[in-house]
Design a protein around this motif. Structure first.
Motif, mmCIF file in Angstrom:
data_model
loop_
_atom_site.group_PDB
_atom_site.id
_atom_site.type_symbol
_atom_site.label_atom_id
_atom_site.label_comp_id
_atom_site.label_asym_id
_atom_site.label_seq_id
_atom_site.Cartn_x
_atom_site.Cartn_y
_atom_site.Cartn_z
ATOM 1 N N GLU A 61 -26.292 19.233 18.991
ATOM 2 C CA GLU A 61 -24.966 19.186 18.372
ATOM 3 C C GLU A 61 -24.926 20.172 17.208
ATOM 4 O O GLU A 61 -25.780 20.110 16.318
ATOM 5 C CB GLU A 61 -24.649 17.769 17.885
ATOM 6 N N PRO A 62 -23.947 21.083 17.190
ATOM 7 C CA PRO A 62 -23.959 22.158 16.188
ATOM 8 C C PRO A 62 -23.306 21.802 14.861
ATOM 9 O O PRO A 62 -23.118 22.684 14.018
ATOM 10 C CB PRO A 62 -23.166 23.263 16.894
ATOM 11 N N TYR A 63 -22.942 20.546 14.680
ATOM 12 C CA TYR A 63 -22.268 20.160 13.442
ATOM 13 C C TYR A 63 -23.122 20.450 12.216
ATOM 14 O O TYR A 63 -24.354 20.375 12.256
ATOM 15 C CB TYR A 63 -21.944 18.669 13.458
ATOM 16 N N ILE A 64 -22.448 20.743 11.118
ATOM 17 C CA ILE A 64 -23.109 21.041 9.852
ATOM 18 C C ILE A 64 -22.914 19.859 8.917
ATOM 19 O O ILE A 64 -21.794 19.372 8.737
ATOM 20 C CB ILE A 64 -22.538 22.332 9.244
ATOM 21 N N GLN A 65 -24.010 19.392 8.332
ATOM 22 C CA GLN A 65 -23.955 18.230 7.454
ATOM 23 C C GLN A 65 -23.870 18.641 5.986
ATOM 24 O O GLN A 65 -24.017 19.808 5.644
ATOM 25 C CB GLN A 65 -25.180 17.347 7.694
ATOM 26 N N GLY A 66 -23.629 17.659 5.146
ATOM 27 C CA GLY A 66 -23.518 17.891 3.708
ATOM 28 C C GLY A 66 -22.348 17.165 3.084
ATOM 29 O O GLY A 66 -22.082 17.301 1.890
ATOM 30 N N GLN A 67 -21.644 16.343 3.866
ATOM 31 C CA GLN A 67 -20.426 15.691 3.393
ATOM 32 C C GLN A 67 -20.690 14.457 2.526
ATOM 33 O O GLN A 67 -19.834 14.068 1.715
ATOM 34 C CB GLN A 67 -19.567 15.264 4.596
ATOM 35 N N ILE A 68 -21.846 13.820 2.687
ATOM 36 C CA ILE A 68 -22.061 12.510 2.071
ATOM 37 C C ILE A 68 -21.949 12.530 0.542
ATOM 38 O O ILE A 68 -21.342 11.618 -0.042
ATOM 39 C CB ILE A 68 -23.401 11.917 2.544
ATOM 40 N N PRO A 69 -22.483 13.528 -0.161
ATOM 41 C CA PRO A 69 -22.296 13.524 -1.623
ATOM 42 C C PRO A 69 -20.827 13.528 -2.040
ATOM 43 O O PRO A 69 -20.474 12.951 -3.082
ATOM 44 C CB PRO A 69 -23.007 14.806 -2.070
ATOM 45 N N VAL A 95 0.855 -1.181 0.000
ATOM 46 C CA VAL A 95 0.000 0.000 0.000
ATOM 47 C C VAL A 95 0.892 1.231 0.000
ATOM 48 O O VAL A 95 1.796 1.367 0.826
ATOM 49 C CB VAL A 95 -0.923 -0.007 1.233
ATOM 50 N N ARG A 96 0.646 2.115 -0.941
ATOM 51 C CA ARG A 96 1.353 3.400 -1.006
ATOM 52 C C ARG A 96 0.294 4.466 -1.255
ATOM 53 O O ARG A 96 -0.356 4.457 -2.301
ATOM 54 C CB ARG A 96 2.404 3.394 -2.123
ATOM 55 N N GLY A 97 0.108 5.349 -0.288
ATOM 56 C CA GLY A 97 -1.008 6.265 -0.440
ATOM 57 C C GLY A 97 -0.869 7.546 0.346
ATOM 58 O O GLY A 97 0.161 7.830 0.967
ATOM 59 N N VAL A 98 -1.946 8.320 0.304
ATOM 60 C CA VAL A 98 -2.016 9.596 1.011
ATOM 61 C C VAL A 98 -3.368 9.721 1.700
ATOM 62 O O VAL A 98 -4.363 9.132 1.278
ATOM 63 C CB VAL A 98 -1.821 10.803 0.070
ATOM 64 N N ASN A 99 -3.377 10.504 2.759
ATOM 65 C CA ASN A 99 -4.604 10.869 3.454
ATOM 66 C C ASN A 99 -5.177 12.148 2.860
ATOM 67 O O ASN A 99 -4.438 13.106 2.601
ATOM 68 C CB ASN A 99 -4.312 11.108 4.934
ATOM 69 N N LEU A 100 -6.487 12.161 2.676
ATOM 70 C CA LEU A 100 -7.167 13.370 2.206
ATOM 71 C C LEU A 100 -7.601 14.185 3.422
ATOM 72 O O LEU A 100 -8.776 14.490 3.627
ATOM 73 C CB LEU A 100 -8.348 12.999 1.319
ATOM 74 N N GLY A 101 -6.612 14.518 4.243
ATOM 75 C CA GLY A 101 -6.873 15.236 5.483
ATOM 76 C C GLY A 101 -7.378 16.643 5.239
ATOM 77 O O GLY A 101 -7.008 17.295 4.263
ATOM 78 N N GLY A 102 -8.237 17.110 6.148
ATOM 79 C CA GLY A 102 -8.716 18.477 6.098
ATOM 80 C C GLY A 102 -9.844 18.726 5.120
ATOM 81 O O GLY A 102 -10.264 19.874 4.958
ATOM 82 N N TRP A 103 -10.351 17.677 4.479
ATOM 83 C CA TRP A 103 -11.422 17.860 3.486
ATOM 84 C C TRP A 103 -12.794 17.723 4.143
ATOM 85 O O TRP A 103 -13.490 18.723 4.353
ATOM 86 C CB TRP A 103 -11.256 16.857 2.347
ATOM 87 N N LEU A 104 -13.180 16.512 4.501
ATOM 88 C CA LEU A 104 -14.502 16.287 5.087
ATOM 89 C C LEU A 104 -14.482 16.353 6.607
ATOM 90 O O LEU A 104 -15.531 16.264 7.243
ATOM 91 C CB LEU A 104 -15.065 14.947 4.602
ATOM 92 N N VAL A 105 -13.303 16.494 7.182
ATOM 93 C CA VAL A 105 -13.129 16.819 8.604
ATOM 94 C C VAL A 105 -12.154 17.991 8.663
ATOM 95 O O VAL A 105 -11.010 17.870 8.228
ATOM 96 C CB VAL A 105 -12.566 15.629 9.408
#
Length: 405
Positions: A116-124, A30-40
């Protein structure tokens, strides 16, 4: 990502080894990257999103929704989701010779309870990522990065707090299992990571985590994608303490995720460049002798904690002494931010450190660097490393093939 409360465990792990035989260690790494900071959201990856609020109380995704107008916050997030990661990023990742992306997503994308004040919309965007992965030959790991009550108290769990609360409430754990059930049934991925970085060093977390790993495994096996790999995390515990846990024949297609950083303690920031490289190389024995498939699912070529907000918004760095309680080691100038400020010598070190880590981590089943990109921390960015020349266009290319000899 792991932050300061895990430092008690980071310095000693390199010397821990196991005598267990090597199992499940494949040639196809496995050689990869994290998509950090996008949906979190993470303040250090996209500091502009937090700075533009003009509110110092906003330090994580929870407070991002709590302390500003909902409509304004949603507008900012939608623009961010639309632009931070696109299909072009998946094309570029594949063109860089990588085969895996790890996609962090929070529980709140699937379930927000009253108050909980979280904002949704990430699933698409999760659905798009899975489609892009299939289109461009990249396996996508769906990583549940934050759980109700926070499993570690880090800002990247969604809610920063002094001590995690996830494990203190069965309702929290049950919500997490229900979310994992939804993920495994609705989203076709080759690997599910049921929870990122539970804080096994805090009282009471580890036994709840171990039971949750088994329960989450059962959830995946009973889902519409029963053959997917289940990727559990070591909860910041030594690998040898996990020997024999969830192994065949009772459990099938389970892998362990271990995260290795060398920046979240005073001692690590004080290390010389040679010591950083030697420490990375020193993991080889324990990684090659573990009894499950093993991925280094987070790591970085960074040698300091200089990246702005890395330790949390409004918190300084150990390296330059700007973090409360720390002492000056050196200036952060030219060690983070834009690579245009990096010296040739520093880029040479970054290449050596990158090679030492990737070569060592391939003693296990491979690696996933944190992260693909960052606004102003090129020492952490795979994308910037490709452009700057300290990460090779072919991840198997070696300028220093004997770096760990």
């Amino acid at each position: 990502m792991a932050f300061s409360r895990s430092i008690l465990f980071t310095c000693c792990l390199a010397v821990l080894a196991s005598a267990a035989p090597t199992l499940h260690h494949r040639a196809d790494k496995v050689r990869g990257v994290n998509l950090g900071g996008w949906l979190v959201l993470e303040p250090w990856i996209t500091p502009s999103i937090f700075d533009n609020t003009g509110n110092d109380q906003i330090v994580d995704e929870y407070t991002f929704g709590q302390f500003q107008d909902h409509g304004k916050a949603l507008s900012v997030l939608r623009k961010h989701w639309d632009t931070w990661i696109t299909e072009q990023d998946f094309i570029d990742i594949a063109d860089a010779g990588l085969n895996t992306v790890r996609l962090p997503i929070g529980y709140w994308a699937f379930d927000v309870s009253e108050g909980e004040p979280y904002i949704q919309g990430q699933i698409p965007y999760l659905r798009k990522a899975l489609d892009w992965g299939k289109a461009h030959g990249l396996q996508v790991i769906i990583d549940l990065h934050g759980a109700p009550g926070s499993q570690n108290g880090f800002d990247n769990s969604g809610q920063k707090m002094d001590f995690p609360q996830w494990h203190t409430s069965q309702a929290n754990v049950d919500r997490t299992k229900a979310i994992m059930e939804r993920i495994a049934n609705e989203f076709d991925a080759p690997i599910y990571a049921p929870l990122n970085e539970p804080a096994g060093f805090d009282d009471g977390v580890l036994p709840v985590t171990k039971q949750y790993w088994k329960d989450a495994y059962g959830v995946v096996r009973a889902s519409s994608h029963p053959n997917a790999k289940v990727l559990i995390h070591d909860a910041f515990q030594p690998l040898d303490s996990w020997q024999g846990f969830m192994t065949p024949p009772d459990f099938q297609n389970v892998a362990m995720d271990k995260h290795i950083y060398q920046v979240f303690s005073d001692a690590e920031n004080q290390m010389s460049e040679d010591q950083h490289i030697q420490t990375a190389c020193g993991y080889a024995q324990q990684l090659s002798s573990f009894d499950l498939e093993l991925y280094i699912g987070e790591w970085s070529p960074a040698k300091t904690d200089c990246a702005r907000y890395l330790n949390g918004r409004g918190i300084g760095a150990r390296y330059d002494g700007s973090k409360a309680g720390s002492s000056f080691i050196g200036s952060c100038d030219g060690l983070t931010g834009s690579s245009s400020t990096f010296s040739r010598e520093y880029k040479t070190f970054l290449r050596k450190f990158w090679e030492a880590q990737t070569s060592t981590y391939e003693k296990a089943n491979g690696w996933i660097q944190w992260a693909w990109k960052a606004e102003e921390a090129d020492d952490w960015s795979y994308q910037a490393g490709l452009a700057g020349g300290w990460i090779p266009q072919d991840p198997t290319d070696r300028k220093y093939p004997n770096i760990c000899s």
